[in-house]
Design an enzyme around this catalytic site. Structure first.
Site, mmCIF file in Angstrom:
data_model
loop_
_atom_site.group_PDB
_atom_site.id
_atom_site.type_symbol
_atom_site.label_atom_id
_atom_site.label_comp_id
_atom_site.label_asym_id
_atom_site.label_seq_id
_atom_site.Cartn_x
_atom_site.Cartn_y
_atom_site.Cartn_z
ATOM 1 N N ALA A 220 31.904 27.742 1.754
ATOM 2 C CA ALA A 220 32.855 28.728 2.283
ATOM 3 C C ALA A 220 34.319 28.246 2.198
ATOM 4 O O ALA A 220 34.579 27.055 2.344
ATOM 5 C CB ALA A 220 32.507 29.007 3.750
ATOM 6 N N PRO A 221 35.251 29.153 1.863
ATOM 7 C CA PRO A 221 35.056 30.602 1.651
ATOM 8 C C PRO A 221 34.595 30.977 0.241
ATOM 9 O O PRO A 221 34.318 32.140 -0.010
ATOM 10 C CB PRO A 221 36.452 31.169 1.915
ATOM 11 N N GLY A 222 34.546 29.993 -0.693
ATOM 12 C CA GLY A 222 33.937 30.346 -1.979
ATOM 13 C C GLY A 222 34.740 30.009 -3.228
ATOM 14 O O GLY A 222 34.457 30.541 -4.300
ATOM 15 N N GLY A 223 35.732 29.130 -3.101
ATOM 16 C CA GLY A 223 36.544 28.764 -4.274
ATOM 17 C C GLY A 223 35.707 28.151 -5.396
ATOM 18 O O GLY A 223 35.922 28.444 -6.584
ATOM 19 N N ASP A 275 31.229 20.237 -1.815
ATOM 20 C CA ASP A 275 32.594 19.993 -1.329
ATOM 21 C C ASP A 275 32.583 19.822 0.195
ATOM 22 O O ASP A 275 33.563 20.129 0.871
ATOM 23 C CB ASP A 275 33.473 21.188 -1.746
ATOM 24 N N LYS A 304 35.671 12.584 0.037
ATOM 25 C CA LYS A 304 36.919 12.490 0.812
ATOM 26 C C LYS A 304 37.066 11.019 1.199
ATOM 27 O O LYS A 304 36.188 10.466 1.877
ATOM 28 C CB LYS A 304 36.861 13.352 2.080
HETATM 29 N N1 SAM Z 1 34.546 24.452 -1.764
HETATM 30 C C1 SAM Z 1 35.019 25.407 -0.764
HETATM 31 C C2 SAM Z 1 35.919 26.383 -1.452
HETATM 32 O O1 SAM Z 1 36.291 26.138 -2.602
HETATM 33 O O2 SAM Z 1 36.249 27.413 -0.857
HETATM 34 C C3 SAM Z 1 35.727 24.705 0.380
HETATM 35 C C4 SAM Z 1 34.793 23.866 1.174
HETATM 36 S S1 SAM Z 1 35.489 23.185 2.628
HETATM 37 C C5 SAM Z 1 36.459 21.892 2.007
HETATM 38 C C6 SAM Z 1 34.139 22.363 3.329
HETATM 39 C C7 SAM Z 1 33.053 23.297 3.855
HETATM 40 O O3 SAM Z 1 31.919 22.489 4.195
HETATM 41 C C8 SAM Z 1 33.433 24.033 5.143
HETATM 42 O O4 SAM Z 1 33.395 25.423 4.902
HETATM 43 C C9 SAM Z 1 32.360 23.619 6.171
HETATM 44 O O5 SAM Z 1 31.920 24.705 6.974
HETATM 45 C C10 SAM Z 1 31.248 23.122 5.283
HETATM 46 N N2 SAM Z 1 30.337 22.136 5.888
HETATM 47 C C11 SAM Z 1 30.643 20.993 6.531
HETATM 48 N N3 SAM Z 1 29.522 20.355 6.930
HETATM 49 C C12 SAM Z 1 28.473 21.125 6.515
HETATM 50 C C13 SAM Z 1 27.077 20.999 6.610
HETATM 51 N N4 SAM Z 1 26.506 19.948 7.196
HETATM 52 N N5 SAM Z 1 26.297 21.977 6.083
HETATM 53 C C14 SAM Z 1 26.870 23.050 5.467
HETATM 54 N N6 SAM Z 1 28.202 23.202 5.332
HETATM 55 C C15 SAM Z 1 28.998 22.255 5.855
#
Ligand code: SAM
Length: 353
Positions: A220-223, A275, A304
């Site tokens: 989320a959000p889906g990039g 991610d 990270k």
């Molecule tokens: N790649 C996404 C994009 O391009 O829009 C952005 C991702 S953001 C950096 C990290 C995401 O990891 C967050 O939306 C968070 O809710 C999710 N997240 C963190 N820990 C998680 C877990 N244990 N299981 C599922 N999602 C997780």
């Protein structure tokens, strides 16, 4: 060619220490010792072998694509100071007279301070290119080195060379990508750059085909999902957060609100992308387990990095992943890069061979 005496490496501002540690290791594996000059936030590192004679040999062996923190790696062949405002072309042309180059690139460090210098470089490139062509220095032969002029300011420049096969194909080592307005987050550029960097054009055609299946962990959000959907790949998006409605409307996305560390697909998929913001070692283990367990063939993932010992942390993740894969007898390719769109992070690519 003029002899290479030292090396100039471009990196993200703030990562000079990591870049310096890495070039020292790369040189040491080829029995070359030397010292680095790396000013914090300068965006570049200089590496000088103690024995200058070794520099030329090392130049032929170094490959920036095998480095994590360096965006570009060049052999330094000269330095000019006090270029006169009235004629900067002549001293440059004189320094390289009688030598052939395939092209000339005018560059600066990627820092805020150097931004104005970029404008100067673009303007100066025109008369310089004309003069170099007139003198028969620039020739259309891609086997000869490319000339790089790295400007510290408009009167001080390093004269550098690189061989096309061991260097970045992009000016300043930076791919210029346009943000796709339909994408729901800027993170989309990270995956776009990763696909561009880790895969050749032929590999992208072969490994990213319409109808393939992928899992996006932390979607989320889906990039990242957007990059797969625009290639007509089916995506299972794993995240507790909401996905952009347009992606769900595409008919290619299934959104599951489950834990990324527990989820496994019932049937193997082609791609895993991840991610999730977590400790790098946890992500590294998770991705290695997916590939070792046969859940996917390819994986692109973001690590990270902590504030300190960032180079060592990537090495630790690399070692851990290699151990997991070796224990399962899996042949693989594993590479890491701090991409231009990565901040305090690096991106990895793992492929089962
Ligand atoms: N790649 C996404 C994009 O391009 O829009 C952005 C991702 S953001 C950096 C990290 C995401 O990891 C967050 O939306 C968070 O809710 C999710 N997240 C963190 N820990 C998680 C877990 N244990 N299981 C599922 N999602 C997780």
């Amino acid at each position: 060619m003029l002899p290479v005496t030292k090396f100039l490496l471009y990196c993200r501002s703030g990562f000079e220490g990591e870049c310096a540690a890495e070039i020292q290791v790369q040189a040491a594996t080829r029995d070359v010792a030397g010292y680095c000059q790396a000013k914090t936030d300068s965006g570049y590192v200089l590496f000088s072998p103690y024995d200058a004679a070794q520099a030329q040999l090392l130049f032929e062996k170094l490959d920036v694509r095998k480095m994590i923190f360096a965006r570009q790696c060049l052999g330094v062949v000269g330095q000019l100071e006090g270029l006169p405002v009235t004629d900067r072309v002549t001293p440059v042309v004189q320094s390289v007279a009688g030598i052939h180059f395939s092209d000339v690139w005018l560059e600066t460090a990627d820092t805020n301070e150097a931004k104005e210098l970029g404008t100067f470089c673009r303007k100066f490139a025109v008369p310089l290119r004309q003069a170099l062509t007139k003198m028969g220095i620039l020739i259309s032969d891609l086997r000869v080195p490319r000339l790089h002029l790295f400007f510290l300011d408009s009167s001080r420049v390093f004269l550098c060379v690189c061989l096309p096969e061991g260097s970045s194909p992009w000016l300043m080592g930076i791919p210029r990508l346009k943000f796709p307005h339909a994408a729901p987050s800027r993170s989309t550029l990270k995956l776009e750059e990763a696909l561009l960097y880790f895969l050749s054009e032929k590999e992208r055609e072969k490994y990213l085909q319409p109808g393939m299946r992928a899992v996006d962990l932390g979607a989320a959000p889906g990039g990242w999902t957007y990059q797969l959907v625009r290639r007509h790949i089916h995506v299972t998006a794993i995240d507790n957060g909401p996905m952009a409605p347009e992606l769900l409307d595409s008919g290619l996305v299934e959104h599951l609100r489950v834990d990324a560390f527990r989820y496994r697909p019932a049937k193997a998929v082609d791609w895993l992308v991840c991610d999730v913001v977590e400790q790098p070692i946890r992500i590294a283990r998770l991705v290695a387990e997916w590939v070792a367990g046969g859940y996917c063939r390819h994986a692109i993932f973001n690590l990270k990095l902590p504030m300190k010992k960032r180079f060592q942390e990537v090495k630790r993740c690399d070692d851990e992943m290699s151990e997991i894969l070796a224990a399962k007898g899996v042949d693989y390719e594993l590479r890491f890069k701090q991409l231009y769109h990565d901040r305090e992070e690096v991106t990895g690519y793992l492929r089962k061979l």
